[in-house]
Design an enzyme around this catalytic site. Sequence first.
Site, PDB file in Angstrom:
ATOM      1  NE  ARG A   1      -8.390   7.208   8.228  1.00 26.18           N
ATOM      2  CZ  ARG A   1      -7.220   7.616   8.701  1.00 26.18           C
ATOM      3  NH1 ARG A   1      -6.751   7.115   9.817  1.00 26.18           N
ATOM      4  NH2 ARG A   1      -6.517   8.534   8.066  1.00 26.18           N
TER       5      ARG A   1
ATOM      6  CB  SER B   1      -5.012   3.661  11.713  1.00 27.90           C
ATOM      7  OG  SER B   1      -3.632   3.847  11.810  1.00 27.90           O
TER       8      SER B   1
ATOM      9  CD  GLU C   1      -5.555  -8.782  12.203  1.00 25.78           C
ATOM     10  OE1 GLU C   1      -5.138  -9.965  12.197  1.00 25.78           O
ATOM     11  OE2 GLU C   1      -4.795  -7.812  12.243  1.00 25.78           O
TER      12      GLU C   1
ATOM     13  CG  PHE D   1      -5.392  -6.476   8.221  1.00 23.11           C
ATOM     14  CD1 PHE D   1      -4.624  -7.280   7.388  1.00 23.11           C
ATOM     15  CD2 PHE D   1      -4.909  -5.224   8.553  1.00 23.11           C
ATOM     16  CE1 PHE D   1      -3.395  -6.841   6.904  1.00 23.11           C
ATOM     17  CE2 PHE D   1      -3.686  -4.778   8.076  1.00 23.11           C
ATOM     18  CZ  PHE D   1      -2.930  -5.582   7.252  1.00 23.11           C
TER      19      PHE D   1
ATOM     20  CG  HIS E   1      -6.396   2.464   6.241  1.00 20.49           C
ATOM     21  ND1 HIS E   1      -7.065   2.994   7.330  1.00 20.49           N
ATOM     22  CD2 HIS E   1      -5.172   3.028   6.270  1.00 20.49           C
ATOM     23  CE1 HIS E   1      -6.277   3.832   7.972  1.00 20.49           C
ATOM     24  NE2 HIS E   1      -5.124   3.885   7.350  1.00 20.49           N
TER      25      HIS E   1
ATOM     26  NE  ARG F   1      -3.584   6.614   3.471  1.00 23.45           N
ATOM     27  CZ  ARG F   1      -2.635   7.553   3.472  1.00 23.45           C
ATOM     28  NH1 ARG F   1      -2.029   7.879   4.584  1.00 23.45           N
ATOM     29  NH2 ARG F   1      -2.283   8.154   2.351  1.00 23.45           N
TER      30      ARG F   1
END
Lengths: 316, 286
Positions: free
Chosen positions: A10, A37, A58, A83, A109, A167
């Site tokens: 990430r 995140s 979203e 999402f 994630h 993640r």
Amino acid sequence: MSSKLMFNPRNAYGEALIELGEKHKNLVVLDADLSKSTKTIMFAKKYPERFFEMGIAEANMISTAAGLASCGKIPFVSTFAVFATGRVYDQIRMDVAYSRANVKIFATHGGISVGEDGASHQMIEDIALMRALPNMTVLAPSDATQTKKIVHLMAENIGPMYARVGRADAPIIYSEKDLEELKIGKGIVVEDGKDITFIATGTMVEPALEAKKILKEQGISARVIDMHTVKPLDEKLVLKCAKETKAIITAEEHSIIGGLGSAVAEILAENNVQTRFLRMGIKDVFCESGSPAELWEKYELNEKHMVKKAQNLLKK
Amino acid sequence: MKKLSQKELLKLDLIAVRIRKHIIEMLYQAKSGHPGGSLSAVDALVALYFVHMNHNPKKPNDPNRDRFILSKGHAAPALYATLAESGYFNVKELGKLRKINSILQGHPVCTSTPGVEASTGSLGHGLSFSNGVALAGKLDKKDYKVYCMMGDGETEEGQVWEAAAVASHYKLDNITAMIDRNYLQIDGNTEDVLKLESVKERWSSFGWHTIEIEGHNIKKILEALDQADNTKNKPTMIILNTIKGKGVSFMENNVDFHGVPPNQMERNYAMEELTQLEIKLEAQLK
Ligand SMILES: Cc1ncc(C[n+]2csc(CCOP(=O)(O)OP(=O)(O)O)c2C)c(N)n1
Ligand SMILES: [Mg+2]
């Protein structure tokens, strides 16, 4: 594992966005209340005027990105994989895939290693969903170096694209030099071998490399393919491995239905390839809360299980 | 409603403190999870489960029960602690939150935990689900009520407004929804992320009866719930003005404690604060 250099994919995404933002003034980023995140916050701080916080909404975010793309912007859209795909499938289908919009969906994630949040947040169907969409490219980089490279390729190639990372921090597999030639749609032979091939994607490449080492001690020579692009799939490479090794195991942090395993099976079956074949992935269940290591163990997705499965498959 | 004595109200405050202690301990043990939004939701949960709702922990599937749907599923620790204290399952289970093979998943799952009505965690679904439960109640001529709690950030989801329209259109007066109006989500203040402005006017304009109250005053919450039950031909929205992280000084209004559990020092400090409050309330009760 502990001695390995770890880096979070990430963060690599965040860094890549900053580099690309400098180079492409038409690159914009959208996020849905998860910028800390997904690490789009790094871009937001550097280029606040090109970052759009869309709130917890979203579906609206995806269609907005498509609108931006229609005006020549390169939108990167980020949220958690669950999402970024399932929740917004119709928006992606109509406004992105069908319209061939130059929207880059970068999801974090992905998979069960989301861990403690539980099955609601563990996305194991995203690759299947995105793969079924015409025009969509589907990517799952395996480490931070590759993530960075892939984000660059996403920006520099036109068309709808979906990429997912996990993640957790991940061991570094590649140097930048290793990936100079990396191309979307071309799998990487990370380790050669002649008995069995692991075709792995994303977070499962690293355990496959570990499994290879263990198998070597037992006199089994395993080839490891990093299939960072699930669609378009490197069919030639799959068929080559089927010919040159005695068995194929696919490995993905994803359902065994519709993902890499299915894609490889389709190619093998349609080419009348007779080989020993096994899909490793989540076996059509919702998983549960737990630490990533516990979940990988319980749902049979670590090097230990790869070794066992390889031994059994070769015995058949 | 039956009038509660000062002593009874104090007892409810005491239960709320104990639930807050559970939340801190659960999240500390789990080493992950969401303190802020769990702590801000506690007082409404106490009002519902310990006074207002018609429910029986021994009969969690009673077709006539009132239903509570936690749409903001990340506040699961608050719900679990409330259910355990109500008697739905052993309090000991709370220590297994988010652990492997546990009945207490990171986000609520209706197939795992007694008393959990809906599987949530993906924000924005709960009110639609509640509408379904309320419509079924009308069809079956049952007089149970449906209570649904959402986060304020959660109401940025378009689905929430689809549900708002349906509840109003079908005159679902058997629904009472609540918004935990703590002004924070993950990326910051709701008004900076995606402004909600006047929450009350929005819901009123969708045809809802709206009440705005202090969300940590159990007496006021109970009065609002009564008013909601007596409101006919329209759904009611109770806007609970709350403090994210309520009850633990360093978590209050602190966006950093949205999804980060307390470390050992923070846990000790939080437990000390809550225990002091507990002792004070116990003394007042004597
Ligand atoms: C559909 C969806 N998008 C994003 C998330 C990630 N997420 C979890 S909690 C949260 C913020 C919620 O804020 P709010 O509704 O205000 O809750 P509270 O302040 O009460 O914790 C977000 C974005 C989610 N769970 N579901
Ligand atoms: Mg909030």
